[in-house]
Design a protein around this motif. Structure first.
Motif, PDB file in Angstrom:
ATOM      1  N   MET A   1       0.752  -1.411  -0.043  1.00 58.07           N
ATOM      2  CA  MET A   1      -0.070  -0.054   0.037  1.00 58.07           C
ATOM      3  C   MET A   1       0.773   1.148   0.137  1.00 58.07           C
ATOM      4  O   MET A   1       1.833   1.268   0.834  1.00 58.07           O
ATOM      5  N   LYS A   2       0.629   2.226  -0.887  1.00 61.26           N
ATOM      6  CA  LYS A   2       1.785   3.349  -0.926  1.00 61.26           C
ATOM      7  C   LYS A   2       1.112   4.332   0.126  1.00 61.26           C
ATOM      8  O   LYS A   2      -0.276   4.613   0.207  1.00 61.26           O
ATOM      9  N   PRO A   3       1.970   5.077   0.612  1.00 57.48           N
ATOM     10  CA  PRO A   3       1.560   6.022   1.440  1.00 57.48           C
ATOM     11  C   PRO A   3       0.884   7.279   0.641  1.00 57.48           C
ATOM     12  O   PRO A   3       1.474   7.452  -0.325  1.00 57.48           O
ATOM     13  N   THR A   4      -0.270   7.679   1.167  1.00 60.19           N
ATOM     14  CA  THR A   4      -0.603   9.199   0.644  1.00 60.19           C
ATOM     15  C   THR A   4      -0.261  10.202   1.530  1.00 60.19           C
ATOM     16  O   THR A   4      -0.064  10.198   2.711  1.00 60.19           O
ATOM     17  N   PRO A   5      -0.553  11.484   0.960  1.00 61.99           N
ATOM     18  CA  PRO A   5      -0.518  12.920   1.490  1.00 61.99           C
ATOM     19  C   PRO A   5      -1.249  12.694   3.006  1.00 61.99           C
ATOM     20  O   PRO A   5      -0.808  13.058   3.906  1.00 61.99           O
ATOM     21  N   CYS A   6      -2.673  11.982   2.753  1.00 63.27           N
ATOM     22  CA  CYS A   6      -3.384  12.066   3.986  1.00 63.27           C
ATOM     23  C   CYS A   6      -2.943  11.188   4.898  1.00 63.27           C
ATOM     24  O   CYS A   6      -2.896  11.428   6.058  1.00 63.27           O
ATOM     25  N   SER A   7      -2.251   9.814   4.572  1.00 56.07           N
ATOM     26  CA  SER A   7      -1.844   9.091   5.653  1.00 56.07           C
ATOM     27  C   SER A   7      -0.502   9.501   6.351  1.00 56.07           C
ATOM     28  O   SER A   7      -0.061   8.942   7.398  1.00 56.07           O
ATOM     29  N   LEU A   8       0.245  10.461   5.702  1.00 55.76           N
ATOM     30  CA  LEU A   8       1.298  11.018   6.110  1.00 55.76           C
ATOM     31  C   LEU A   8       1.000  12.177   7.344  1.00 55.76           C
ATOM     32  O   LEU A   8       1.952  12.611   7.929  1.00 55.76           O
ATOM     33  N   LEU A   9      -0.146  12.448   7.197  1.00 55.66           N
ATOM     34  CA  LEU A   9      -0.639  13.592   8.038  1.00 55.66           C
ATOM     35  C   LEU A   9      -0.416  13.337   9.743  1.00 55.66           C
ATOM     36  O   LEU A   9      -0.058  14.252  10.038  1.00 55.66           O
ATOM     37  N   ILE A  10      -0.647  12.100   9.929  1.00 57.12           N
ATOM     38  CA  ILE A  10      -0.620  11.885  11.586  1.00 57.12           C
ATOM     39  C   ILE A  10       0.752  12.162  12.011  1.00 57.12           C
ATOM     40  O   ILE A  10       1.115  12.871  13.135  1.00 57.12           O
ATOM     41  N   PRO A  11       1.950  11.534  11.441  1.00 60.05           N
ATOM     42  CA  PRO A  11       3.194  12.008  11.734  1.00 60.05           C
ATOM     43  C   PRO A  11       3.707  13.311  11.585  1.00 60.05           C
ATOM     44  O   PRO A  11       4.216  13.807  12.773  1.00 60.05           O
ATOM     45  N   ILE A  12       3.122  14.148  10.618  1.00 59.65           N
ATOM     46  CA  ILE A  12       3.259  15.482  10.655  1.00 59.65           C
ATOM     47  C   ILE A  12       2.729  16.292  11.754  1.00 59.65           C
ATOM     48  O   ILE A  12       3.314  17.269  12.313  1.00 59.65           O
ATOM     49  N   LEU A  13       1.416  15.925  12.006  1.00 60.45           N
ATOM     50  CA  LEU A  13       0.735  16.572  13.181  1.00 60.45           C
ATOM     51  C   LEU A  13       1.364  16.583  14.482  1.00 60.45           C
ATOM     52  O   LEU A  13       1.572  17.193  15.383  1.00 60.45           O
ATOM     53  N   LEU A  14       1.890  15.246  14.632  1.00 61.23           N
ATOM     54  CA  LEU A  14       2.837  15.017  16.065  1.00 61.23           C
ATOM     55  C   LEU A  14       3.881  15.429  16.035  1.00 61.23           C
ATOM     56  O   LEU A  14       4.319  16.266  17.178  1.00 61.23           O
ATOM     57  N   LEU A  15       4.835  15.966  15.049  1.00 59.73           N
ATOM     58  CA  LEU A  15       5.820  16.761  14.962  1.00 59.73           C
ATOM     59  C   LEU A  15       5.563  18.223  15.324  1.00 59.73           C
ATOM     60  O   LEU A  15       6.149  18.746  15.882  1.00 59.73           O
ATOM     61  N   LEU A  16       4.400  18.519  14.551  1.00 57.50           N
ATOM     62  CA  LEU A  16       4.114  20.001  14.802  1.00 57.50           C
ATOM     63  C   LEU A  16       3.590  20.067  16.541  1.00 57.50           C
ATOM     64  O   LEU A  16       3.986  21.164  17.071  1.00 57.50           O
ATOM     65  N   LEU A  17       2.903  19.127  17.003  1.00 53.10           N
ATOM     66  CA  LEU A  17       2.606  19.358  18.243  1.00 53.10           C
ATOM     67  C   LEU A  17       3.755  19.299  19.366  1.00 53.10           C
ATOM     68  O   LEU A  17       3.614  19.875  20.488  1.00 53.10           O
ATOM     69  N   MET A  18       4.937  18.658  18.751  1.00 51.02           N
ATOM     70  CA  MET A  18       5.853  18.850  19.702  1.00 51.02           C
ATOM     71  C   MET A  18       6.881  19.933  19.622  1.00 51.02           C
ATOM     72  O   MET A  18       7.788  20.311  20.432  1.00 51.02           O
ATOM     73  N   SER A  19       6.518  20.880  18.721  1.00 50.04           N
ATOM     74  CA  SER A  19       7.190  22.060  18.593  1.00 50.04           C
ATOM     75  C   SER A  19       6.650  23.102  19.525  1.00 50.04           C
ATOM     76  O   SER A  19       5.587  23.081  19.872  1.00 50.04           O
ATOM     77  N   PRO A  20       7.655  23.902  20.056  1.00 50.83           N
ATOM     78  CA  PRO A  20       7.364  24.803  21.063  1.00 50.83           C
ATOM     79  C   PRO A  20       6.384  25.921  20.495  1.00 50.83           C
ATOM     80  O   PRO A  20       6.439  26.155  19.398  1.00 50.83           O
ATOM     81  N   GLY A  21       5.240  26.222  21.348  1.00 49.73           N
ATOM     82  CA  GLY A  21       4.417  27.381  21.011  1.00 49.73           C
ATOM     83  C   GLY A  21       3.898  28.028  22.001  1.00 49.73           C
ATOM     84  O   GLY A  21       4.661  28.303  23.019  1.00 49.73           O
ATOM     85  N   SER A  22       2.808  29.173  21.758  1.00 51.68           N
ATOM     86  CA  SER A  22       2.549  30.148  22.856  1.00 51.68           C
ATOM     87  C   SER A  22       1.764  29.405  24.050  1.00 51.68           C
ATOM     88  O   SER A  22       1.211  28.503  23.746  1.00 51.68           O
ATOM     89  N   THR A  23       2.318  29.822  25.450  1.00 51.36           N
ATOM     90  CA  THR A  23       1.864  29.047  26.306  1.00 51.36           C
ATOM     91  C   THR A  23       0.469  29.819  26.741  1.00 51.36           C
ATOM     92  O   THR A  23      -0.091  29.360  27.803  1.00 51.36           O
ATOM     93  N   GLN A  24       0.059  31.037  26.098  1.00 50.43           N
ATOM     94  CA  GLN A  24      -1.260  31.548  26.631  1.00 50.43           C
ATOM     95  C   GLN A  24      -2.298  31.023  25.887  1.00 50.43           C
ATOM     96  O   GLN A  24      -3.509  31.444  26.392  1.00 50.43           O
ATOM     97  N   GLN A  25      -2.220  30.481  25.023  1.00 52.33           N
ATOM     98  CA  GLN A  25      -3.423  29.729  24.186  1.00 52.33           C
ATOM     99  C   GLN A  25      -3.752  28.341  24.964  1.00 52.33           C
ATOM    100  O   GLN A  25      -2.857  27.706  25.468  1.00 52.33           O
ATOM    101  N   SER A  26      -5.083  28.145  24.699  1.00 48.27           N
ATOM    102  CA  SER A  26      -5.333  26.651  25.161  1.00 48.27           C
ATOM    103  C   SER A  26      -4.622  25.650  24.498  1.00 48.27           C
ATOM    104  O   SER A  26      -4.493  25.788  23.152  1.00 48.27           O
ATOM    105  N   LEU A  27      -4.794  24.566  24.869  1.00 45.99           N
ATOM    106  CA  LEU A  27      -4.110  23.425  24.225  1.00 45.99           C
ATOM    107  C   LEU A  27      -5.041  23.119  22.968  1.00 45.99           C
ATOM    108  O   LEU A  27      -4.482  22.763  21.878  1.00 45.99           O
ATOM    109  N   ASP A  28      -6.383  23.144  23.298  1.00 44.90           N
ATOM    110  CA  ASP A  28      -7.211  22.859  22.043  1.00 44.90           C
ATOM    111  C   ASP A  28      -7.062  23.849  20.905  1.00 44.90           C
ATOM    112  O   ASP A  28      -7.042  23.477  19.666  1.00 44.90           O
ATOM    113  N   ALA A  29      -6.698  25.047  21.232  1.00 43.16           N
ATOM    114  CA  ALA A  29      -6.658  26.390  20.215  1.00 43.16           C
ATOM    115  C   ALA A  29      -5.258  25.861  19.459  1.00 43.16           C
ATOM    116  O   ALA A  29      -5.274  26.349  18.288  1.00 43.16           O
TER     117      ALA A  29
END
Length: 110
Positions: A1-29
């Protein structure tokens, strides 16, 4: 099964969540913002849902073929034969030495 852009989305999102962000926003935001950023430019729109139409075709002997525009999704063989294969995506072939009938389950997307 070939990876598609949509199937690669989960690892990308996890990497984005690990990068530092503003601490004044809620986690959901923060998560919502990162997901929107990751989805920009991706074509992850699923195709419109389709329905499936199936019919069975039974013939005497070892072969049973589907009508044009349909494909075999399963086969059944007479005399309890459980050994079969699909030829050219449209024909069921029962492999036992003695078979009195063969049924092909033929389906198409509509």
């Amino acid at each position: 099964m070939k990876p598609t852009p949509c199937s690669l989305l989960i690892p990308i999102l996890l990497l984005l969540l690990m990068s530092p962000g503003s601490t004044q926003q809620s986690l959901d935001a923060i998560v919502d913002e990162r997901i929107k950023e990751a989805l920009q430019g991706l074509e992850c729109n699923p195709p419109a849902p389709k329905s499936i139409s199936c019919t069975s075709v039974t013939n005497s002997g070892k072969l049973s073929s589907c009508p044009s525009g349909t494909f075999v999704t399963g086969c059944a063989c007479g005399y309890g034969c459980g050994s079969w294969d699909i030829r050219r995506e449209t024909t069921c072939h029962c492999q036992c030495s003695v078979v009195d009938w063969t049924t092909a389950r033929c389906c198409r997307l509509i």
